[in-house]
Design a protein around this motif. Sequence first.
Motif, PDB file in Angstrom:
ATOM      1  N   LEU A  35       1.250  -6.295  -0.645  1.00  0.00           N
ATOM      2  CA  LEU A  35       2.142  -5.756   0.242  1.00  0.00           C
ATOM      3  C   LEU A  35       1.786  -5.933   1.654  1.00  0.00           C
ATOM      4  CD1 LEU A  35       2.161  -1.957  -1.474  1.00  0.00           C
ATOM      5  CD2 LEU A  35       3.372  -4.029  -2.172  1.00  0.00           C
ATOM      6  N   ILE A  36       3.350  -6.071   2.250  1.00  0.00           N
ATOM      7  CA  ILE A  36       3.163  -6.324   3.699  1.00  0.00           C
ATOM      8  C   ILE A  36       4.055  -5.120   4.575  1.00  0.00           C
ATOM      9  CG2 ILE A  36       3.970  -8.029   5.670  1.00  0.00           C
ATOM     10  CD1 ILE A  36       2.089  -9.158   3.598  1.00  0.00           C
ATOM     11  N   ASP A  37       3.270  -4.897   5.533  1.00  0.00           N
ATOM     12  CA  ASP A  37       3.650  -3.556   6.307  1.00  0.00           C
ATOM     13  C   ASP A  37       4.913  -4.178   7.292  1.00  0.00           C
ATOM     14  OD1 ASP A  37       3.838  -1.093   7.764  1.00  0.00           O
ATOM     15  OD2 ASP A  37       2.389  -1.385   9.037  1.00  0.00           O
ATOM     16  N   SER A  38       5.990  -4.169   6.689  1.00  0.00           N
ATOM     17  CA  SER A  38       7.024  -4.872   7.303  1.00  0.00           C
ATOM     18  C   SER A  38       8.002  -3.979   8.102  1.00  0.00           C
ATOM     19  CB  SER A  38       7.830  -5.878   6.451  1.00  0.00           C
ATOM     20  OG  SER A  38       8.477  -4.614   5.404  1.00  0.00           O
ATOM     21  N   HIS A  39       7.991  -2.681   7.897  1.00  0.00           N
ATOM     22  CA  HIS A  39       8.865  -1.649   8.467  1.00  0.00           C
ATOM     23  C   HIS A  39      10.454  -2.293   8.334  1.00  0.00           C
ATOM     24  CE1 HIS A  39       5.732  -0.268  11.335  1.00  0.00           C
ATOM     25  NE2 HIS A  39       5.419  -0.156  10.207  1.00  0.00           N
ATOM     26  N   SER A  40      10.696  -2.877   7.166  1.00  0.00           N
ATOM     27  CA  SER A  40      12.122  -3.459   7.002  1.00  0.00           C
ATOM     28  C   SER A  40      12.983  -2.970   5.831  1.00  0.00           C
ATOM     29  CB  SER A  40      12.071  -4.935   6.756  1.00  0.00           C
ATOM     30  OG  SER A  40      10.892  -5.150   5.784  1.00  0.00           O
ATOM     31  N   ALA A  41      12.387  -1.739   5.275  1.00  0.00           N
ATOM     32  CA  ALA A  41      13.178  -1.282   4.074  1.00  0.00           C
ATOM     33  C   ALA A  41      12.867   0.358   4.112  1.00  0.00           C
ATOM     34  CB  ALA A  41      12.334  -1.692   2.712  1.00  0.00           C
ATOM     35  N   ASN A  83      -3.472  -3.305  -1.566  1.00  0.00           N
ATOM     36  CA  ASN A  83      -3.951  -4.814  -1.454  1.00  0.00           C
ATOM     37  C   ASN A  83      -5.526  -4.698  -1.819  1.00  0.00           C
ATOM     38  OD1 ASN A  83      -1.488  -5.388  -0.490  1.00  0.00           O
ATOM     39  ND2 ASN A  83      -2.030  -5.464   1.788  1.00  0.00           N
ATOM     40  N   HIS A  84      -5.983  -3.694  -1.549  1.00  0.00           N
ATOM     41  CA  HIS A  84      -7.612  -3.642  -1.941  1.00  0.00           C
ATOM     42  C   HIS A  84      -8.021  -3.101  -3.279  1.00  0.00           C
ATOM     43  CE1 HIS A  84      -8.169  -4.957   2.299  1.00  0.00           C
ATOM     44  NE2 HIS A  84      -7.693  -3.769   2.684  1.00  0.00           N
ATOM     45  N   ASP A  85      -6.865  -2.816  -4.049  1.00  0.00           N
ATOM     46  CA  ASP A  85      -7.074  -2.217  -5.454  1.00  0.00           C
ATOM     47  C   ASP A  85      -7.817  -0.953  -5.402  1.00  0.00           C
ATOM     48  OD1 ASP A  85      -6.752  -2.097  -8.239  1.00  0.00           O
ATOM     49  OD2 ASP A  85      -8.408  -3.431  -8.672  1.00  0.00           O
ATOM     50  N   ARG A  86      -7.426  -0.074  -4.440  1.00  0.00           N
ATOM     51  CA  ARG A  86      -8.168   1.273  -4.417  1.00  0.00           C
ATOM     52  C   ARG A  86      -7.146   2.403  -4.592  1.00  0.00           C
ATOM     53  NH1 ARG A  86     -10.619  -0.774   1.288  1.00  0.00           N
ATOM     54  NH2 ARG A  86     -12.236  -2.157   0.504  1.00  0.00           N
ATOM     55  N   SER A  87      -7.779   3.487  -4.630  1.00  0.00           N
ATOM     56  CA  SER A  87      -6.768   4.865  -4.719  1.00  0.00           C
ATOM     57  C   SER A  87      -6.448   5.223  -3.593  1.00  0.00           C
ATOM     58  CB  SER A  87      -7.509   5.898  -5.703  1.00  0.00           C
ATOM     59  OG  SER A  87      -6.873   7.100  -5.496  1.00  0.00           O
ATOM     60  N   ALA A  88      -4.873   5.178  -3.316  1.00  0.00           N
ATOM     61  CA  ALA A  88      -4.487   5.796  -2.188  1.00  0.00           C
ATOM     62  C   ALA A  88      -4.830   7.577  -1.936  1.00  0.00           C
ATOM     63  CB  ALA A  88      -3.035   5.584  -1.764  1.00  0.00           C
ATOM     64  N   ARG A  89      -4.964   8.153  -3.144  1.00  0.00           N
ATOM     65  CA  ARG A  89      -5.255   9.500  -2.868  1.00  0.00           C
ATOM     66  C   ARG A  89      -6.428  10.000  -2.738  1.00  0.00           C
ATOM     67  NH1 ARG A  89      -0.544   9.896  -6.457  1.00  0.00           N
ATOM     68  NH2 ARG A  89       0.806  11.472  -5.727  1.00  0.00           N
ATOM     69  N   ASP A  90      -7.391   8.885  -3.343  1.00  0.00           N
ATOM     70  CA  ASP A  90      -8.979   9.054  -2.856  1.00  0.00           C
ATOM     71  C   ASP A  90      -9.168   8.820  -1.563  1.00  0.00           C
ATOM     72  OD1 ASP A  90      -9.488   9.468  -5.505  1.00  0.00           O
ATOM     73  OD2 ASP A  90     -10.461   7.600  -5.964  1.00  0.00           O
ATOM     74  N   PRO A 107      -4.841   1.660  10.251  1.00  0.00           N
ATOM     75  CA  PRO A 107      -3.938   0.420  10.263  1.00  0.00           C
ATOM     76  C   PRO A 107      -3.791  -0.015   8.684  1.00  0.00           C
ATOM     77  CG  PRO A 107      -6.564   0.083  10.085  1.00  0.00           C
ATOM     78  CD  PRO A 107      -6.206   1.313  10.526  1.00  0.00           C
ATOM     79  N   SER A 108      -2.817  -0.818   8.612  1.00  0.00           N
ATOM     80  CA  SER A 108      -2.379  -1.591   7.435  1.00  0.00           C
ATOM     81  C   SER A 108      -3.581  -2.694   7.199  1.00  0.00           C
ATOM     82  CB  SER A 108      -1.102  -2.021   6.968  1.00  0.00           C
ATOM     83  OG  SER A 108      -0.627  -2.743   8.182  1.00  0.00           O
ATOM     84  N   THR A 109      -4.265  -2.986   6.205  1.00  0.00           N
ATOM     85  CA  THR A 109      -5.054  -4.185   6.036  1.00  0.00           C
ATOM     86  C   THR A 109      -4.823  -5.124   4.925  1.00  0.00           C
ATOM     87  OG1 THR A 109      -6.863  -2.808   4.920  1.00  0.00           O
ATOM     88  CG2 THR A 109      -6.865  -2.888   7.375  1.00  0.00           C
ATOM     89  N   TYR A 110      -5.369  -6.265   5.189  1.00  0.00           N
ATOM     90  CA  TYR A 110      -5.127  -7.270   4.122  1.00  0.00           C
ATOM     91  C   TYR A 110      -6.503  -7.985   3.544  1.00  0.00           C
ATOM     92  CZ  TYR A 110      -0.410  -6.361   5.885  1.00  0.00           C
ATOM     93  OH  TYR A 110       0.518  -5.877   6.385  1.00  0.00           O
ATOM     94  N   ASN A 127       2.444   4.876   4.851  1.00  0.00           N
ATOM     95  CA  ASN A 127       2.773   3.522   4.274  1.00  0.00           C
ATOM     96  C   ASN A 127       1.716   2.628   4.402  1.00  0.00           C
ATOM     97  OD1 ASN A 127       4.848   1.568   3.018  1.00  0.00           O
ATOM     98  ND2 ASN A 127       4.102   0.785   5.214  1.00  0.00           N
ATOM     99  N   ASN A 128       0.868   2.701   5.708  1.00  0.00           N
ATOM    100  CA  ASN A 128      -0.248   1.732   5.794  1.00  0.00           C
ATOM    101  C   ASN A 128      -1.293   2.299   4.725  1.00  0.00           C
ATOM    102  OD1 ASN A 128       1.119   0.742   7.962  1.00  0.00           O
ATOM    103  ND2 ASN A 128      -0.310   1.554   9.515  1.00  0.00           N
ATOM    104  N   VAL A 129      -1.284   3.422   4.452  1.00  0.00           N
ATOM    105  CA  VAL A 129      -2.459   3.971   3.424  1.00  0.00           C
ATOM    106  C   VAL A 129      -2.124   3.311   1.990  1.00  0.00           C
ATOM    107  CG1 VAL A 129      -3.220   6.037   2.155  1.00  0.00           C
ATOM    108  CG2 VAL A 129      -2.829   6.256   4.503  1.00  0.00           C
ATOM    109  N   PHE A 130      -0.856   3.183   1.671  1.00  0.00           N
ATOM    110  CA  PHE A 130      -0.251   2.742   0.553  1.00  0.00           C
ATOM    111  C   PHE A 130      -0.461   1.161   0.506  1.00  0.00           C
ATOM    112  CE2 PHE A 130       3.160   1.238  -2.293  1.00  0.00           C
ATOM    113  CZ  PHE A 130       2.486   1.751  -3.372  1.00  0.00           C
ATOM    114  N   VAL A 131      -0.184   0.741   1.430  1.00  0.00           N
ATOM    115  CA  VAL A 131      -0.061  -1.010   1.391  1.00  0.00           C
ATOM    116  C   VAL A 131      -1.661  -1.339   1.407  1.00  0.00           C
ATOM    117  CG1 VAL A 131       0.250  -2.933   2.976  1.00  0.00           C
ATOM    118  CG2 VAL A 131       2.104  -1.316   2.840  1.00  0.00           C
ATOM    119  N   SER A 132      -2.540  -0.874   2.162  1.00  0.00           N
ATOM    120  CA  SER A 132      -4.019  -1.104   2.096  1.00  0.00           C
ATOM    121  C   SER A 132      -4.618  -0.955   0.627  1.00  0.00           C
ATOM    122  CB  SER A 132      -4.740  -0.384   3.185  1.00  0.00           C
ATOM    123  OG  SER A 132      -4.105  -0.736   4.445  1.00  0.00           O
ATOM    124  N   SER A 133      -4.189   0.161   0.134  1.00  0.00           N
ATOM    125  CA  SER A 133      -4.693   0.617  -1.014  1.00  0.00           C
ATOM    126  C   SER A 133      -4.295  -0.405  -2.270  1.00  0.00           C
ATOM    127  CB  SER A 133      -4.351   2.223  -1.288  1.00  0.00           C
ATOM    128  OG  SER A 133      -4.832   3.021  -0.566  1.00  0.00           O
TER     129      SER A 133
END
Length: 293
Positions: A222-228, A185-192, A144-147, A177-183
């Motif tokens: 970031l909002i997982d909008s699928h709009s860009a 939003n939660h101030d975490r590393s997407a690569r980790d 998921p993408s999470t907030y 994209n969900n990985v990046f959005v969640s990372s």
Amino acid sequence: MTPSDLPAGVGVGFKSRHFADILTTRPTLAFLEVHAENLMGAGGPVHAQLGRLAQDYALSIHGVGLNIGAPQPLDRTHLSRIRHVCERYQAASFSEHLAWSSHGENYFADLLPLPYTQATLDGVCDHIDAVQEALGRQMLLENPSTYVDFEGSTIEETAFLGEIVRRTGCGLLLDINNVFVSSVNHDRSARDYLATFPLHAVREIHLGGHHEDALSDGTPLLIDSHSAAVADPVWQLYADVVAASGPVPTLIEWDNDVPEWAVLYADVRRAQALAARIAVMSPNAARETTHDA
């Protein structure tokens, strides 16, 4: 149980407005993906269009309403309709989300997060077992993408997904994209996060766009909008994943503010070129050049 069988390469989420473009230009696409809930009627223009395109392209069916993460039992009528859609189009794959979207008689127009605990793990596994038994096929589960985070969570998300795979035999749909959005939003590393993701179980990748916003204190949201279009950091993460795991069927996902076909297909071509370039490079070299992606 029939395994997910998407052909290698890059596909797109099908939109009716692109039907004529696809039919006349015959673009190089590995598959088309459609939302199951848009196909539950018996007829209409979408079915007519898909019936024609299914002669040339494999179809992936993507669910958004099965409520996999909810505590209540699955809606068997809904599940039966999904089976009918998959059989009607001889779908190469079926996928759903690690999320919930309804409770009792209340339905929400969103894919909502759940706490990662032993109880929710057991419930999700039971639901996936029921889906795979009813459909007679392996399903793919999307991260998921999470907030928000749940204080009650006791299991890391990647470990949660890995245990679901081990217990149910499902595959995974890795939405980068969900990985990046969640990372963010939660101030975490997407690569980790990706370093601990069960890549061996990934059968499909999604690449989509997001909307950039901020909280009142200026914190990025970031909002997982699928709009860009797919953002550059997401392309970079995709290059890392493909370098580590090899080519995986990949979808360009654009569901809102849908552009003209040429704009969407440009992202398809970019993904194709990136995967082809990585295929002839060593993994280390691929990672060194991700800023060119």
